[in-house]
Design a protein around this motif. Structure first.
Motif, mmCIF file in Angstrom:
data_model
loop_
_atom_site.group_PDB
_atom_site.id
_atom_site.type_symbol
_atom_site.label_atom_id
_atom_site.label_comp_id
_atom_site.label_asym_id
_atom_site.label_seq_id
_atom_site.Cartn_x
_atom_site.Cartn_y
_atom_site.Cartn_z
ATOM 1 N N UNK A 53 0.769 -1.168 -0.045
ATOM 2 C CA UNK A 53 0.085 0.159 -0.108
ATOM 3 C C UNK A 53 0.717 1.251 -0.101
ATOM 4 N N UNK A 54 1.994 1.146 0.552
ATOM 5 C CA UNK A 54 3.097 2.336 0.501
ATOM 6 C C UNK A 54 3.282 2.654 -0.886
ATOM 7 N N UNK A 55 2.821 4.194 -1.139
ATOM 8 C CA UNK A 55 3.133 4.293 -2.840
ATOM 9 C C UNK A 55 4.684 4.788 -2.798
ATOM 10 N N UNK A 56 5.466 4.976 -1.757
ATOM 11 C CA UNK A 56 7.020 5.252 -1.955
ATOM 12 C C UNK A 56 7.112 6.940 -2.215
ATOM 13 N N UNK A 57 5.771 7.563 -1.893
ATOM 14 C CA UNK A 57 5.955 9.039 -1.817
ATOM 15 C C UNK A 57 7.389 9.840 -1.075
ATOM 16 N N UNK A 58 7.345 9.069 0.140
ATOM 17 C CA UNK A 58 8.349 9.591 1.166
ATOM 18 C C UNK A 58 7.937 10.632 1.993
ATOM 19 N N UNK A 82 14.561 12.187 6.578
ATOM 20 C CA UNK A 82 15.021 11.376 7.370
ATOM 21 C C UNK A 82 16.582 10.706 7.071
ATOM 22 N N UNK A 83 17.395 10.574 7.888
ATOM 23 C CA UNK A 83 18.540 10.474 7.526
ATOM 24 C C UNK A 83 18.881 9.082 6.781
ATOM 25 N N UNK A 84 17.760 8.112 6.907
ATOM 26 C CA UNK A 84 17.759 6.787 6.129
ATOM 27 C C UNK A 84 17.019 6.842 4.736
ATOM 28 N N UNK A 85 16.240 8.037 4.540
ATOM 29 C CA UNK A 85 15.501 8.152 3.304
ATOM 30 C C UNK A 85 16.390 8.299 1.941
ATOM 31 N N UNK A 122 16.599 3.318 3.296
ATOM 32 C CA UNK A 122 17.812 2.900 2.978
ATOM 33 C C UNK A 122 18.014 1.327 3.828
ATOM 34 N N UNK A 123 17.199 1.319 4.935
ATOM 35 C CA UNK A 123 17.393 0.109 5.957
ATOM 36 C C UNK A 123 16.326 -0.031 6.506
ATOM 37 N N UNK A 124 15.204 -0.453 5.697
ATOM 38 C CA UNK A 124 13.704 -0.530 6.174
ATOM 39 C C UNK A 124 13.688 -1.529 7.400
ATOM 40 N N UNK A 125 14.328 -2.486 7.191
ATOM 41 C CA UNK A 125 14.292 -3.862 8.220
ATOM 42 C C UNK A 125 14.856 -3.396 9.621
ATOM 43 N N UNK A 126 15.945 -2.370 9.580
ATOM 44 C CA UNK A 126 16.569 -2.345 10.956
ATOM 45 C C UNK A 126 16.544 -0.889 11.106
ATOM 46 N N UNK A 127 15.257 -0.009 10.658
ATOM 47 C CA UNK A 127 15.253 1.364 10.858
ATOM 48 C C UNK A 127 15.222 1.836 12.221
#
Length: 164
Positions: free
Chosen positions: A31-36, A58-61, A69-74
């Motif tokens: 469902x996430x469209x990836x707009x950020x 965000x530093x990970x975006x 950049x590190x979704x699993x460990x965000x």
């Protein structure tokens, strides 16, 4: 089969048949469209609760893909990252008006630029909905500097969306 083909065949897509809580984890994530937009830093007025958006990512975006950049460990890197859950959607009044989680929760259709509808992950960028090319990195900034980066566009409805 694309969503357009499903519509022609009279088959409703999962986001029109299921509530957020009924979705599988794969459906939820898709469902996430990836707009950020939700990954932009925000300021809250402690007295009023008013949320103010910045164009500070965000530093990970990743500013090019609009993905983490590190979704699993965000949460290890960004402890105040907010995990969206079906139970939290009603509480998160700052979610952008174009957010698919918000739209589905409110019983509204997804917009044509959503990858589940368009069949392309680029459509969100082509429609100008994503944060691509519109942010500054969080690196080297302090919260005291954030007021210098206030923006309104994350809450704006694009003309295409406003017509629906």
């Amino acid at each position: 089969m694309s969503n357009k083909n499903n519509e022609i065949a009279g088959v409703k897509p999962f986001w029109e048949k299921k509530s957020l809580i009924e979705m599988t984890s794969q459906e939820w994530e898709s469902l996430c469209d990836g707009c950020g937009r939700c990954c932009l830093n925000k300021l809250e007025d402690w007295d009023t609760g008013q949320i103010y958006w910045t164009n500070i990512a965000c530093e990970l975006l990743d500013g090019d893909t609009c993905r983490c950049k590190n979704y699993q460990n965000r949460f290890d890197t960004v402890p105040d990252c907010i995990q969206l859950t079906p139970q939290k959607i009603d509480e998160l009044h700052w979610l952008p008006p174009t957010c698919a989680y918000r739209l589905v929760n409110e019983g509204k259709p997804l917009y044509d630029w959503h990858p589940l509808v368009s069949g392309s992950h680029e459509s969100i960028h082509d429609a100008g909905i994503s944060i691509k090319g519109r942010t500054v990195p969080e690196k080297n900034l302090t919260p005291e500097n954030y007021e210098d980066y206030l923006v309104d566009w994350p809450l704006e409805m694009p003309a295409e969306a406003a017509d629906k």
